[in-house]
Write a protein that holds these residues in place. Structure first.
Motif, short mmCIF file in Angstrom:
data_model
loop_
_atom_site.label_atom_id
_atom_site.label_comp_id
_atom_site.label_asym_id
_atom_site.label_seq_id
_atom_site.Cartn_x
_atom_site.Cartn_y
_atom_site.Cartn_z
N ASP A 1 127.32 135.98 29.72
CA ASP A 1 128.05 134.77 30.10
C ASP A 1 127.67 133.62 29.19
O ASP A 1 128.49 132.77 28.86
CB ASP A 1 127.75 134.40 31.55
N LYS A 2 126.41 133.57 28.75
CA LYS A 2 125.97 132.50 27.85
C LYS A 2 126.71 132.61 26.52
O LYS A 2 127.13 131.61 25.96
CB LYS A 2 124.46 132.58 27.64
N GLU A 3 126.88 133.83 26.02
CA GLU A 3 127.62 134.01 24.78
C GLU A 3 129.06 133.58 24.95
O GLU A 3 129.64 132.97 24.07
CB GLU A 3 127.53 135.46 24.30
N HIS A 4 129.67 133.89 26.11
CA HIS A 4 131.04 133.45 26.37
C HIS A 4 131.10 131.92 26.36
O HIS A 4 132.02 131.34 25.81
CB HIS A 4 131.52 133.96 27.72
N ALA A 5 130.12 131.28 26.99
CA ALA A 5 130.11 129.83 27.08
C ALA A 5 129.94 129.19 25.70
O ALA A 5 130.55 128.17 25.41
CB ALA A 5 128.99 129.37 28.02
N MET A 6 129.08 129.80 24.87
CA MET A 6 128.85 129.26 23.54
C MET A 6 130.08 129.44 22.68
O MET A 6 130.36 128.62 21.82
CB MET A 6 127.66 129.96 22.87
N GLY A 7 130.83 130.51 22.88
CA GLY A 7 132.04 130.77 22.12
C GLY A 7 131.74 131.35 20.75
O GLY A 7 130.80 130.95 20.08
N THR A 8 132.51 132.32 20.41
CA THR A 8 132.43 132.89 19.08
C THR A 8 133.83 132.93 18.51
O THR A 8 134.82 132.92 19.24
CB THR A 8 131.82 134.30 19.09
N VAL A 9 133.88 132.97 17.21
CA VAL A 9 135.15 133.02 16.50
C VAL A 9 135.20 134.35 15.76
O VAL A 9 134.26 134.73 15.08
CB VAL A 9 135.25 131.85 15.48
N SER A 10 136.31 135.04 15.93
CA SER A 10 136.50 136.31 15.25
C SER A 10 137.60 136.14 14.21
O SER A 10 138.69 135.68 14.53
CB SER A 10 136.89 137.38 16.27
N THR A 11 137.28 136.47 12.97
CA THR A 11 138.23 136.33 11.87
C THR A 11 138.36 137.68 11.18
O THR A 11 137.37 138.30 10.84
CB THR A 11 137.72 135.30 10.84
N THR A 12 139.60 138.13 10.99
CA THR A 12 139.84 139.41 10.32
C THR A 12 140.58 139.17 9.02
O THR A 12 141.56 138.43 8.98
CB THR A 12 140.64 140.35 11.23
N VAL A 13 140.07 139.78 7.95
CA VAL A 13 140.71 139.69 6.64
C VAL A 13 140.86 141.10 6.08
O VAL A 13 140.17 142.02 6.50
CB VAL A 13 139.89 138.83 5.65
N ASN A 14 141.78 141.24 5.15
CA ASN A 14 141.97 142.52 4.47
C ASN A 14 141.33 142.44 3.10
O ASN A 14 141.48 141.44 2.38
CB ASN A 14 143.47 142.82 4.32
N VAL A 15 140.60 143.50 2.75
CA VAL A 15 139.87 143.53 1.49
C VAL A 15 140.28 144.77 0.71
O VAL A 15 140.30 145.88 1.25
CB VAL A 15 138.34 143.53 1.73
N SER A 16 140.60 144.58 -0.57
CA SER A 16 140.98 145.71 -1.40
C SER A 16 139.82 146.13 -2.30
O SER A 16 138.95 145.33 -2.63
CB SER A 16 142.20 145.38 -2.27
N CYS B 1 129.99 149.90 -0.86
CA CYS B 1 130.95 148.79 -0.91
C CYS B 1 130.88 147.99 0.40
O CYS B 1 130.83 146.75 0.38
CB CYS B 1 132.37 149.31 -1.10
N VAL B 2 130.86 148.71 1.51
CA VAL B 2 130.79 148.07 2.83
C VAL B 2 129.51 147.25 2.94
O VAL B 2 129.54 146.10 3.39
CB VAL B 2 130.86 149.14 3.96
N LEU C 1 136.72 150.81 6.94
CA LEU C 1 136.90 151.24 5.56
C LEU C 1 138.10 152.17 5.42
O LEU C 1 138.21 153.17 6.12
CB LEU C 1 135.64 151.95 5.06
N LYS C 2 138.98 151.82 4.53
CA LYS C 2 140.10 152.67 4.10
C LYS C 2 139.87 152.91 2.61
O LYS C 2 140.34 152.15 1.78
CB LYS C 2 141.45 151.99 4.33
N ALA C 3 139.11 153.97 2.30
CA ALA C 3 138.69 154.24 0.92
C ALA C 3 139.87 154.22 -0.03
O ALA C 3 140.83 154.95 0.14
CB ALA C 3 137.96 155.57 0.85
N GLY C 4 139.79 153.36 -1.02
CA GLY C 4 140.82 153.25 -2.04
C GLY C 4 142.03 152.46 -1.60
O GLY C 4 142.95 152.23 -2.38
N GLY C 5 142.05 152.00 -0.36
CA GLY C 5 143.19 151.23 0.16
C GLY C 5 142.75 149.84 0.56
O GLY C 5 141.85 149.26 -0.03
N ILE C 6 143.41 149.33 1.59
CA ILE C 6 143.11 147.99 2.09
C ILE C 6 142.26 148.16 3.35
O ILE C 6 142.71 148.71 4.35
CB ILE C 6 144.39 147.21 2.43
N SER C 7 141.03 147.69 3.30
CA SER C 7 140.11 147.78 4.43
C SER C 7 140.19 146.51 5.26
O SER C 7 140.44 145.43 4.75
CB SER C 7 138.67 147.97 3.93
#
Length: 107
Positions: free
Chosen positions: A27-42, A49-50, A70-76
């Protein structure tokens, strides 16, 4: 921050683990709040690499966790969990420092 174990002793209103037996945020983590950001990496092809991308991203201020699909050779897909919002510029610079490229999602 209380561990899942201490939460389990003090809380009976919600489970302490989610799918795959992974700890749920307290509950403390919920109260503090976190931000989740997703990006694509080639360009990532292996565990090294990971590790390189994760290490650079984890060095950014506020980053708590980095998950790579990981999508080896693709967009992870890379999901960054942080205590504060990160700019796409700083994420891009960290990924570039590791030798890879953030790419746009396909529409």
């Amino acid at each position: 921050m209380p561990s899942a174990a201490s939460c389990a002793k003090n809380c009976t209103t919600h489970p302490t683990t989610g799918p795959g037996n992974h700890p749920l945020p307290s509950d403390k983590e919920h109260a503090m709040g976190t931000v989740s950001t997703t990006v694509n990496v080639s360009g990532m092809t292996c565990g090294h690499c990971v590790s390189s991308v994760s290490e650079e991203l984890e060095a950014l201020s506020g980053v708590e966790k980095v998950d790579v699909d990981l999508k080896a050779g693709g967009i992870s897909s890379v999901t960054i969990t942080s205590s504060e919002a990160l700019s796409f510029a700083e994420i891009g610079e960290a990924v570039a420092e590791a030798g890879y490229l953030v790419v746009a999602t396909e529409a």
